[in-house]
Scaffold this motif. Structure first.
Motif, PDB file in Angstrom:
ATOM      1  N   ALA A  88       9.714   8.340  -1.221  1.00 25.02           N
ATOM      2  CA  ALA A  88       9.029   7.137  -1.697  1.00 25.02           C
ATOM      3  C   ALA A  88       7.529   7.365  -1.874  1.00 25.02           C
ATOM      4  O   ALA A  88       6.836   6.525  -2.441  1.00 25.02           O
ATOM      5  CB  ALA A  88       9.266   5.985  -0.718  1.00 25.02           C
ATOM      6  N   HIS A  89       7.007   8.494  -1.405  1.00 24.45           N
ATOM      7  CA  HIS A  89       5.573   8.784  -1.522  1.00 24.45           C
ATOM      8  C   HIS A  89       5.223   9.009  -2.993  1.00 24.45           C
ATOM      9  O   HIS A  89       5.966   9.648  -3.724  1.00 24.45           O
ATOM     10  CB  HIS A  89       5.227  10.020  -0.685  1.00 24.45           C
ATOM     11  CG  HIS A  89       3.769  10.171  -0.453  1.00 24.45           C
ATOM     12  ND1 HIS A  89       2.956  10.850  -1.317  1.00 24.45           N
ATOM     13  CD2 HIS A  89       2.976   9.713   0.545  1.00 24.45           C
ATOM     14  CE1 HIS A  89       1.721  10.814  -0.865  1.00 24.45           C
ATOM     15  NE2 HIS A  89       1.711  10.130   0.273  1.00 24.45           N
ATOM     16  N   PRO A  90       4.052   8.483  -3.441  1.00 26.15           N
ATOM     17  CA  PRO A  90       3.688   8.632  -4.858  1.00 26.15           C
ATOM     18  C   PRO A  90       3.513  10.091  -5.292  1.00 26.15           C
ATOM     19  O   PRO A  90       3.717  10.413  -6.458  1.00 26.15           O
ATOM     20  CB  PRO A  90       2.374   7.877  -4.997  1.00 26.15           C
ATOM     21  CG  PRO A  90       2.152   7.162  -3.729  1.00 26.15           C
ATOM     22  CD  PRO A  90       3.115   7.656  -2.718  1.00 26.15           C
TER      23      PRO A  90
END
Length: 128
Positions: A73-75
């Motif tokens: 989910a980290h950009p």
């Protein structure tokens, strides 16, 4: 002149001797083929021990994934870098295990081997 041999009263004089049971051919029994299990049962059917092993493998892999800070989910998520980090952590963990394997093996052997020998001696009279 030879005398005829006596025969049983119910036996025909020219009848062949009765066959012995050992000379009889075994009867063939046509068994139906075993019933096929459904596809999902064949695909996902697992024994309880297999389920425990699968759970243990999931936990082991989860440790390596968490150690690599895997966060999809980290950009800035990059699958290639994530797999590289997991591989790097795995190799370093294997290197540590190979370098330090003798210490936990020796500590475990100090407890397990005497208990195993005692168990074998105690259970000797009950083994076939």
């Amino acid at each position: 002149m030879t005398e005829p041999t006596p025969t049983a009263p119910d036996a025909a004089p020219n009848a062949p001797p009765p066959e012995t049971p050992a000379a009889e051919a075994p009867a063939t029994v046509n068994k139906p083929p075993p019933e096929r299990r459904p596809l999902l049962a064949r695909l996902f059917g697992i024994s309880p021990w297999g389920g425990i092993k699968l759970l243990g493998l999931c936990i082991l892999v989860g440790f390596f994934v968490m150690a690599a800070n895997f966060d999809p989910a980290h950009p800035d998520f990059n699958a290639g870098r994530a797999l590289g980090a997991i591989l790097k952590q795995t190799v370093s963990a294997l290197g540590w295990a190979l370098k330090n394997f003798w210490q936990p093996a020796l500590a475990g052997a100090l407890v397990v081997l005497p208990a195993w020998v005692i168990w074998r001696v105690v259970s000797l009279p009950f083994r076939k």
